[in-house]
Design a protein around this motif. Sequence first.
Motif, short mmCIF file in Angstrom:
data_model
loop_
_atom_site.label_atom_id
_atom_site.label_comp_id
_atom_site.label_asym_id
_atom_site.label_seq_id
_atom_site.Cartn_x
_atom_site.Cartn_y
_atom_site.Cartn_z
N CYS A 104 0.81 -1.23 0.00
CA CYS A 104 0.00 0.00 0.00
C CYS A 104 0.84 1.27 0.00
N HIS A 105 2.14 1.13 -0.29
CA HIS A 105 2.98 2.33 -0.40
C HIS A 105 3.66 2.31 -1.76
N PRO A 106 3.58 3.38 -2.53
CA PRO A 106 4.18 3.39 -3.87
C PRO A 106 5.70 3.54 -3.80
N GLY A 107 6.39 2.73 -4.57
CA GLY A 107 7.83 2.86 -4.70
C GLY A 107 8.62 2.25 -3.56
N PRO A 108 9.87 1.90 -3.85
CA PRO A 108 10.75 1.32 -2.82
C PRO A 108 11.32 2.40 -1.91
N LEU A 109 11.65 2.00 -0.67
CA LEU A 109 12.22 2.91 0.31
C LEU A 109 13.51 2.33 0.87
N PRO A 110 14.62 3.09 0.88
CA PRO A 110 15.84 2.60 1.54
C PRO A 110 15.56 2.35 3.02
N ILE A 111 16.14 1.27 3.55
CA ILE A 111 15.86 0.91 4.95
C ILE A 111 17.10 0.30 5.58
N ARG A 112 17.33 0.62 6.85
CA ARG A 112 18.46 0.04 7.60
C ARG A 112 17.99 -1.27 8.24
N HIS A 113 18.86 -2.26 8.18
CA HIS A 113 18.44 -3.56 8.70
C HIS A 113 19.66 -4.40 9.08
N VAL A 114 19.42 -5.40 9.90
CA VAL A 114 20.31 -6.54 10.11
C VAL A 114 19.40 -7.76 10.20
N THR A 115 19.98 -8.93 10.41
CA THR A 115 19.15 -10.11 10.69
C THR A 115 19.60 -10.72 12.01
N ASP A 116 18.65 -11.32 12.72
CA ASP A 116 18.97 -11.97 13.99
C ASP A 116 19.46 -13.39 13.73
N ALA A 117 19.64 -14.17 14.80
CA ALA A 117 20.20 -15.52 14.67
C ALA A 117 19.32 -16.46 13.86
N GLN A 118 18.02 -16.15 13.76
CA GLN A 118 17.09 -16.97 12.97
C GLN A 118 16.89 -16.42 11.56
N GLY A 119 17.64 -15.38 11.21
CA GLY A 119 17.50 -14.81 9.88
C GLY A 119 16.36 -13.83 9.74
N ARG A 120 15.70 -13.47 10.86
CA ARG A 120 14.60 -12.52 10.78
C ARG A 120 15.16 -11.10 10.69
N PRO A 121 14.77 -10.33 9.68
CA PRO A 121 15.28 -8.97 9.59
C PRO A 121 14.78 -8.09 10.74
N LEU A 122 15.69 -7.30 11.28
CA LEU A 122 15.36 -6.26 12.25
C LEU A 122 15.54 -4.93 11.53
N LEU A 123 14.49 -4.12 11.54
CA LEU A 123 14.46 -2.88 10.78
C LEU A 123 14.58 -1.70 11.74
N LEU A 124 15.58 -0.84 11.53
CA LEU A 124 15.77 0.34 12.35
C LEU A 124 15.21 1.54 11.59
N VAL A 125 14.17 2.13 12.15
CA VAL A 125 13.36 3.11 11.41
C VAL A 125 13.18 4.38 12.25
N PRO A 126 13.36 5.57 11.65
CA PRO A 126 13.02 6.80 12.38
C PRO A 126 11.55 6.77 12.79
N SER A 127 11.27 7.17 14.03
CA SER A 127 9.90 7.09 14.55
C SER A 127 8.94 8.01 13.81
#
Length: 241
Positions: A25-48
């Motif tokens: 529901c959002h047009p276009g891609p957005l750059p995003i900061r991330h890492v993955t945890d030990a299970q490979g789940r992405p953790l997204l660090l986002v300005p509030s």
Amino acid sequence: MQPSPAEIGRTLAAGHLPAVAHIACHPGPLPIRHVTDAQGRPLLLVPSDGTLSTALRPQPGNDDAALVLDIRDVPPMASSPSIGRVWVSGWAAKLTGEQARTAALDYADTDACGDLLDIGGSQSLYRMDVAEVRFERNEKLVEIDPDDYAEASPDPLRAVEFDLIADLADHHVSEMSDYVRRQLGPAAEPGDDPRVVRLDRYGFVVRMGSRSARLAFPRPVTDRHDLAHLLHPILCHRCAA
């Protein structure tokens, strides 16, 4: 031996490469900061406050937002081949309280950035539950089972691959050239010295003129120090003698 698609997917998604998010529901891609945890789940660090936090706001009746992370390899050298591209699809939910604190520690294991100190203030953490993983290389698309992806581990040399290749090129050209020629035998091209252009836990890729070859280590390496131990007999003239 060489990395499986699941291992390459985990390596690409680990957090050392830039990513863009395609959010429902959002047009276009957005750059995003991330890492993955030990299970490979992405953790997204986002300005509030901002476009990302607005885009990740769940639709009415939902607790999370659907999105796809798109992560392309950035080769360490201009002459290095790409190991591909990965798409990780799933749902992201904002973390609060103890979950956010635990996830911040997981995030810091890969990227100990100062913004983690302001989780709950100017910054927010989201965790993404993985539903689908696709890997593309040389125009071939592979579907990776999410369980295989979760069980795989990212390559321990990826974050220092550039430094390792640069060190070999600056200080150990003749030793590596002799070693590669011994390994390749008649397949080695005369003239050009072999150049290491990629490194991973299973081996390395060398380029000789217009040709490339992959040479495997006797066993997978666990980290940079283990690699140094494995290469020591090759790079040390006294040991070779």
